[in-house]
Write a protein that holds these residues in place. Structure first.
Motif, PDB file in Angstrom:
ATOM      1  N   ILE A 151     135.811 -33.358   5.565  1.00 45.56           N
ATOM      2  CA  ILE A 151     135.768 -34.068   4.283  1.00 45.56           C
ATOM      3  C   ILE A 151     136.972 -34.984   4.216  1.00 45.56           C
ATOM      4  N   ARG A 152     136.715 -36.276   4.065  1.00 46.03           N
ATOM      5  CA  ARG A 152     137.773 -37.288   4.041  1.00 46.03           C
ATOM      6  C   ARG A 152     137.797 -37.951   2.670  1.00 46.03           C
ATOM      7  N   THR A 153     138.957 -37.983   2.034  1.00 47.99           N
ATOM      8  CA  THR A 153     139.081 -38.597   0.718  1.00 47.99           C
ATOM      9  C   THR A 153     139.668 -40.001   0.835  1.00 47.99           C
ATOM     10  N   GLY A 154     139.367 -40.828  -0.147  1.00 47.87           N
ATOM     11  CA  GLY A 154     139.890 -42.184  -0.169  1.00 47.87           C
ATOM     12  C   GLY A 154     139.256 -42.975  -1.282  1.00 47.87           C
ATOM     13  N   SER A 155     139.570 -44.257  -1.347  1.00 49.99           N
ATOM     14  CA  SER A 155     138.948 -45.130  -2.342  1.00 49.99           C
ATOM     15  C   SER A 155     137.540 -45.481  -1.888  1.00 49.99           C
ATOM     16  N   SER A 156     136.702 -45.841  -2.841  1.00 44.27           N
ATOM     17  CA  SER A 156     135.310 -46.154  -2.509  1.00 44.27           C
ATOM     18  C   SER A 156     135.212 -47.304  -1.514  1.00 44.27           C
ATOM     19  N   LEU A 157     136.000 -48.348  -1.735  1.00 46.21           N
ATOM     20  CA  LEU A 157     135.941 -49.507  -0.841  1.00 46.21           C
ATOM     21  C   LEU A 157     136.345 -49.137   0.584  1.00 46.21           C
ATOM     22  N   ASP A 158     137.424 -48.363   0.711  1.00 47.06           N
ATOM     23  CA  ASP A 158     137.863 -47.950   2.043  1.00 47.06           C
ATOM     24  C   ASP A 158     136.815 -47.074   2.717  1.00 47.06           C
ATOM     25  N   LEU A 159     136.244 -46.150   1.957  1.00 47.15           N
ATOM     26  CA  LEU A 159     135.252 -45.243   2.530  1.00 47.15           C
ATOM     27  C   LEU A 159     133.993 -45.993   2.952  1.00 47.15           C
ATOM     28  N   MET A 160     133.582 -46.998   2.184  1.00 44.72           N
ATOM     29  CA  MET A 160     132.401 -47.775   2.569  1.00 44.72           C
ATOM     30  C   MET A 160     132.625 -48.503   3.882  1.00 44.72           C
ATOM     31  N   ALA A 161     133.839 -49.001   4.086  1.00 44.22           N
ATOM     32  CA  ALA A 161     134.151 -49.673   5.350  1.00 44.22           C
ATOM     33  C   ALA A 161     134.094 -48.688   6.511  1.00 44.22           C
ATOM     34  N   ILE A 162     134.600 -47.466   6.290  1.00 47.66           N
ATOM     35  CA  ILE A 162     134.585 -46.445   7.342  1.00 47.66           C
ATOM     36  C   ILE A 162     133.154 -45.995   7.640  1.00 47.66           C
ATOM     37  N   LEU A 163     132.347 -45.853   6.588  1.00 46.21           N
ATOM     38  CA  LEU A 163     130.931 -45.516   6.780  1.00 46.21           C
ATOM     39  C   LEU A 163     130.233 -46.599   7.588  1.00 46.21           C
ATOM     40  N   ASN A 164     130.526 -47.842   7.282  1.00 44.38           N
ATOM     41  CA  ASN A 164     129.901 -48.951   7.993  1.00 44.38           C
ATOM     42  C   ASN A 164     130.284 -48.973   9.468  1.00 44.38           C
ATOM     43  N   ASP A 165     131.488 -48.475   9.777  1.00 40.50           N
ATOM     44  CA  ASP A 165     131.941 -48.418  11.170  1.00 40.50           C
ATOM     45  C   ASP A 165     131.397 -47.195  11.913  1.00 40.50           C
ATOM     46  N   GLY A 166     130.655 -46.355  11.213  1.00 42.18           N
ATOM     47  CA  GLY A 166     130.027 -45.211  11.866  1.00 42.18           C
ATOM     48  C   GLY A 166     130.909 -43.986  11.996  1.00 42.18           C
ATOM     49  N   GLU A 167     132.057 -43.948  11.303  1.00 38.90           N
ATOM     50  CA  GLU A 167     132.972 -42.822  11.431  1.00 38.90           C
ATOM     51  C   GLU A 167     132.725 -41.744  10.380  1.00 38.90           C
ATOM     52  N   LEU A 168     131.807 -41.994   9.454  1.00 39.22           N
ATOM     53  CA  LEU A 168     131.395 -40.995   8.475  1.00 39.22           C
ATOM     54  C   LEU A 168     129.877 -40.966   8.437  1.00 39.22           C
ATOM     55  N   ASP A 169     129.318 -39.819   8.037  1.00 39.58           N
ATOM     56  CA  ASP A 169     127.860 -39.693   7.963  1.00 39.58           C
ATOM     57  C   ASP A 169     127.313 -40.191   6.623  1.00 39.58           C
ATOM     58  N   PHE A 170     127.991 -39.873   5.535  1.00 37.04           N
ATOM     59  CA  PHE A 170     127.597 -40.359   4.215  1.00 37.04           C
ATOM     60  C   PHE A 170     128.768 -40.166   3.260  1.00 37.04           C
ATOM     61  N   LEU A 171     128.637 -40.738   2.061  1.00 37.40           N
ATOM     62  CA  LEU A 171     129.731 -40.722   1.090  1.00 37.40           C
ATOM     63  C   LEU A 171     129.288 -40.157  -0.244  1.00 37.40           C
ATOM     64  N   VAL A 172     130.280 -39.705  -1.012  1.00 37.85           N
ATOM     65  CA  VAL A 172     130.120 -39.485  -2.443  1.00 37.85           C
ATOM     66  C   VAL A 172     131.162 -40.388  -3.087  1.00 37.85           C
ATOM     67  N   ALA A 173     130.724 -41.547  -3.568  1.00 35.69           N
ATOM     68  CA  ALA A 173     131.669 -42.576  -3.996  1.00 35.69           C
ATOM     69  C   ALA A 173     130.961 -43.555  -4.920  1.00 35.69           C
ATOM     70  N   ARG A 174     131.705 -44.564  -5.362  1.00 37.36           N
ATOM     71  CA  ARG A 174     131.115 -45.645  -6.146  1.00 37.36           C
ATOM     72  C   ARG A 174     130.597 -46.722  -5.194  1.00 37.36           C
ATOM     73  N   PHE A 175     129.559 -47.402  -5.638  1.00 41.21           N
ATOM     74  CA  PHE A 175     128.920 -48.415  -4.794  1.00 41.21           C
ATOM     75  C   PHE A 175     129.318 -49.801  -5.293  1.00 41.21           C
TER      76      PHE A 175
END
Length: 323
Positions: A137-161
């Motif tokens: 479980i990795r925490t961060g800001s929504s924008l940062d997490l979306m970038a990481i998800l887009n790079d394939g380093e996370l499977d999915f998020l619980v964040a703002r879109f």
């Protein structure tokens, strides 16, 4: 099915060795250091790079006396090479986990509020139904997490879109609006605070540019006031709570997070003049589940995602909408 020989990487004679080459050059910007890291000679790495550039018919790097600098084509190839390398490492980890009697590794990104109730509930369910599954479980800001998800380093998020920054293929399932509140250490505030009191107070707040900071600043701008100037910027929750514990400061946090610390007598919600808390939460965005290429998730990730959706049913629902 598309014929294999029609794919560009076959025509360009892309080799498996080209992928770590691109990543290494992106990391080092130097042929010699990249060669050392890959355990091959400098002439060999130069030959691999020439093969790749010849196959693509573009220059990927500009050569300089002190190293190499990626061109726009090179930056694109480096970015995709990182994704490919991450995917291959994930595939190896998944096979090793299954071979060892485990069920795989699932990586979730989340903002702060779901850490209070939703993610612990999800973890409990995962441990019950998949006791050998590894969960990150990795925490961060929504924008940062979306970038990481887009790079394939996370499977999915619980964040703002954020639609303006969304990458193709991302889907959003809204879950819950996290109401914000003003808080301080327990026992510090014993009277109702006005907007003027809030303006004069010392604060610890997330940096400018974050969603929470935007909502806080708007609280004052809405009535023609400048935001408070006595502010310490801090994102780390441990730092925030420690500063509150040792100083006469206020902060803004999601109610669920404050409720967690209030159970241990650490924080308390400040009582505010009528209308202030409503203004603070007026334009707050809901958070939810963000996925990309859900059909490509591993079986373990799909199972955890299903459990997340079950766990989310315990939360008060918000109006669902497709994005």
């Amino acid at each position: 099915m598309k014929p294999l020989n029609s794919s560009w990487f076959v025509r360009a004679r892309l080799k498996s060795r080209h992928i770590p080459l691109l990543v290494a050059l992106g990391d080092t910007g130097n042929l010699n250091r990249a060669a050392e890291g890959l355990g091959i000679s400098q002439p060999a790495i130069s030959k691999l790079l020439k093969e790749l550039e010849d196959g693509l018919e573009v220059a990927l790097f500009e050569r300089h006396a002190r190293g190499v600098v990626p061109t726009l084509y090179g930056e694109a190839m480096i970015r995709h090479a990182r994704r490919i390398q991450t995917s291959l490492e994930d595939a190896f980890d998944e096979v090793c986990a299954m071979r060892g009697g485990q069920r795989g590794h699932v990586r979730i990104g989340t903002i702060l509020t779901p850490c209070a109730e939703l993610l612990p509930e999800l973890t409990r369910r995962v441990k019950q139904s998949h006791p050998n599954l590894e969960l990150s479980i990795r925490t961060g800001s929504s924008l940062d997490l979306m970038a990481i998800l887009n790079d394939g380093e996370l499977d999915f998020l619980v964040a703002r879109f954020f639609a303006d920054s969304a990458q193709t293929g991302m889907c959003f399932e809204p879950l819950y609006k996290e109401p914000l509140c003003v808080c301080a250490r327990a026992g510090l505030i014993n009277h109702v605070l006005s907007r003027e009191d809030l303006h004069a107070a010392d604060w610890v707040l997330p940096p400018s540019g974050s969603v929470l900071r935007h909502e806080f600043d708007a609280l004052f701008q809405h009535v023609g006031m400048y935001p408070p100037s006595k502010v310490v910027n801090a994102e780390n929750l441990l730092m925030v709570t420690t500063l509150l514990e040792q100083n006469d400061m206020l902060t803004v946090l999601p109610r669920e997070v404050v409720a967690h610390y209030a159970r241990y007598g650490m924080l308390a919600i400040a009582e505010l003049d009528a209308g202030i808390e409503e203004d603070l939460n007026r334009n707050l965005m809901a958070y939810g589940i963000i996925t990309k290429n859900e059909e490509l998730l591993s079986p373990a990730a799909r199972s955890v995602l299903a459990l997340l959706r079950e766990s989310a049913q315990l939360l008060p629902p918000v109006e669902r909408s497709a994005v």
